[in-house]
Design an enzyme around this catalytic site. Structure first.
Site, PDB file in Angstrom:
ATOM      1  N   ARG A 189      -3.387  -7.698 -21.176  1.00  0.00           N
ATOM      2  CA  ARG A 189      -4.262  -7.340 -22.024  1.00  0.00           C
ATOM      3  C   ARG A 189      -3.627  -6.212 -23.203  1.00  0.00           C
ATOM      4  O   ARG A 189      -3.908  -5.962 -24.140  1.00  0.00           O
ATOM      5  CB  ARG A 189      -5.479  -6.887 -21.762  1.00  0.00           C
ATOM      6  N   PRO A 240       0.745  -1.303   0.038  1.00  0.00           N
ATOM      7  CA  PRO A 240      -0.052   0.205   0.045  1.00  0.00           C
ATOM      8  C   PRO A 240       0.714   1.201   0.046  1.00  0.00           C
ATOM      9  O   PRO A 240       0.399   2.361  -0.453  1.00  0.00           O
ATOM     10  CB  PRO A 240      -0.787  -0.164   1.245  1.00  0.00           C
ATOM     11  N   ASP A 280      -9.576   2.859 -24.755  1.00  0.00           N
ATOM     12  CA  ASP A 280      -9.847   2.792 -23.127  1.00  0.00           C
ATOM     13  C   ASP A 280      -9.643   4.089 -22.364  1.00  0.00           C
ATOM     14  O   ASP A 280      -8.993   5.064 -22.820  1.00  0.00           O
ATOM     15  CB  ASP A 280      -8.892   2.082 -22.705  1.00  0.00           C
TER      16      ASP A 280
HETATM   17  N1  SAM Z   1       0.737  -3.094   7.284  1.00  0.00           N
HETATM   18  C1  SAM Z   1       0.781  -2.758   6.102  1.00  0.00           C
HETATM   19  C2  SAM Z   1       0.761  -1.336   5.584  1.00  0.00           C
HETATM   20  O1  SAM Z   1      -0.162  -0.806   6.276  1.00  0.00           O
HETATM   21  O2  SAM Z   1       1.240  -1.012   4.688  1.00  0.00           O
HETATM   22  C3  SAM Z   1      -0.225  -3.648   5.464  1.00  0.00           C
HETATM   23  C4  SAM Z   1       0.025  -4.966   4.854  1.00  0.00           C
HETATM   24  S1  SAM Z   1      -1.212  -5.815   4.260  1.00  0.00           S
HETATM   25  C5  SAM Z   1      -2.380  -6.466   5.517  1.00  0.00           C
HETATM   26  C6  SAM Z   1      -0.319  -7.349   3.817  1.00  0.00           C
HETATM   27  C7  SAM Z   1      -0.011  -7.270   1.999  1.00  0.00           C
HETATM   28  O3  SAM Z   1      -1.155  -6.974   0.940  1.00  0.00           O
HETATM   29  C8  SAM Z   1       1.051  -6.056   1.664  1.00  0.00           C
HETATM   30  O4  SAM Z   1       2.389  -6.403   2.391  1.00  0.00           O
HETATM   31  C9  SAM Z   1       0.914  -6.187   0.120  1.00  0.00           C
HETATM   32  O5  SAM Z   1       1.767  -7.208  -0.494  1.00  0.00           O
HETATM   33  C10 SAM Z   1      -0.455  -6.233   0.262  1.00  0.00           C
HETATM   34  N2  SAM Z   1      -1.325  -5.146  -0.181  1.00  0.00           N
HETATM   35  C11 SAM Z   1      -2.393  -4.728   0.591  1.00  0.00           C
HETATM   36  N3  SAM Z   1      -2.727  -3.661   0.075  1.00  0.00           N
HETATM   37  C12 SAM Z   1      -2.337  -3.431  -0.981  1.00  0.00           C
HETATM   38  C13 SAM Z   1      -2.248  -2.415  -1.967  1.00  0.00           C
HETATM   39  N4  SAM Z   1      -3.190  -1.435  -1.877  1.00  0.00           N
HETATM   40  N5  SAM Z   1      -1.619  -2.399  -3.050  1.00  0.00           N
HETATM   41  C14 SAM Z   1      -0.882  -3.530  -3.212  1.00  0.00           C
HETATM   42  N6  SAM Z   1      -0.532  -4.275  -2.355  1.00  0.00           N
HETATM   43  C15 SAM Z   1      -1.096  -4.523  -1.302  1.00  0.00           C
END
Ligand code: SAM
Length: 265
Positions: A161, A92, A176
């Protein structure tokens, strides 16, 4: 394109056998290989996580299985002599994944995705591979998923795609939302199919006219109106020099003020 995915839930990627991406795999346009991260553990419990240094809730993914897995996969031969893969770590806190990023990834011969679970991967893994590979930490949106697998599915579909030969009609990519080109910066307008009247709702008559120029103009007008209505922040970023007199009239009609042309840049 070759795509490798390392995850503790390889079964999560079953959708990549379906539809457009599934067909692209069958036709050899996409070579997707999914790996079980736990195959690079050496203890009886196949442990991939541990408690966080400094305390706090949740668990953190251990660096050793990830580094062994990435070394093994990234070292498993190059794609047409082009060197190691681009490493993509969903998080995130990463760079926002957009159509522009999808287009950038679609030019790569080899992508390696490292989706995490728990509180993410020990940060030293990113420090290590950031200096050895081209590494991107990427977010698919401002929300938190339970794991990175769904983010990888999103990215593989958006990139897949765009690959030559994957879509039946390559032109649909150009139309798109978010696509570069003549409609750059605009959302795609409404679309319709048969019947011409359904439950009293008529298809806009212009679309039945056969007048391709007028239809293209109508589509652009609708794209402008929709962008102003649904994503005004995108409309605000439109290049004033890309707007003709008619565009400006449509925007004016939608009560959207564009800067004058001579104020561009
Ligand atoms: N505690 C972390 C933070 O707040 O950044 C979030 C961890 S999340 C529960 C577990 C995993 O889900 C992350 O390490 C990532 O690989 C994935 N993930 C969760 N949200 C994501 C997002 N918006 N974009 C990309 N990957 C995401």
């Amino acid at each position: 394109m070759r795509v490798d995915i390392i995850s503790i839930f390889p079964e999560y990627f079953a959708p990549l056998d379906v539809s457009l991406i599934g067909k692209a795999r069958q036709r050899g346009l996409l070579d997707i290989r999914v790996h079980q991260l736990r195959d690079w553990t050496h203890d009886v419990h196949r442990k991939v996580d541990d408690t966080p240094y400094g305390g706090g809730p949740g668990m953190v993914m251990k660096p050793e299985p990830w580094s062994e897995a990435i070394d093994a996969v990234a070292g498993s031969g190059s794609v047409s002599g082009e060197g190691p893969p681009r490493l993509i770590v969903p998080t995130p806190s990463g760079r926002p994944f957009t159509q522009e990023v999808a287009l950038e990834y679609a030019k790569e011969p080899w992508l390696l995705f490292a989706p995490a679970r728990y509180e993410g991967i020990d940060s030293r893994v990113m420090a290590e591979y950031g200096s050895r590979l081209r590494l991107d930490e990427v977010s698919i949106g401002d929300y938190v998923l339970a794991g990175g697998e769904a983010a990888v599915l999103v990215m593989v579909e958006a990139v897949g795609r765009l690959l030559p030969g994957v879509l039946g009609n390559a032109g649909s990519v150009a139309d798109d939302s978010f696509a570069p080109g003549t409609m750059a910066g605009l959302l795609e307008g409404p679309v319709y199919t048969k019947p011409p009247v359904w439950r009293g709702h008529e298809v806009p008559p212009i679309l039945l006219s056969g007048n391709h120029g007028a239809i293209a103009r109508w589509r652009r007008d609708e794209a402008l109106r929709r962008t102003v209505a649904k994503r005004p922040e995108l409309a605000a970023r439109l290049d004033p020099q890309s707007l003709d007199k008619h565009d400006r009239e449509v925007l004016d009609d939608a009560s959207f003020r564009v800067p004058p042309e001579d104020m561009a840049n």
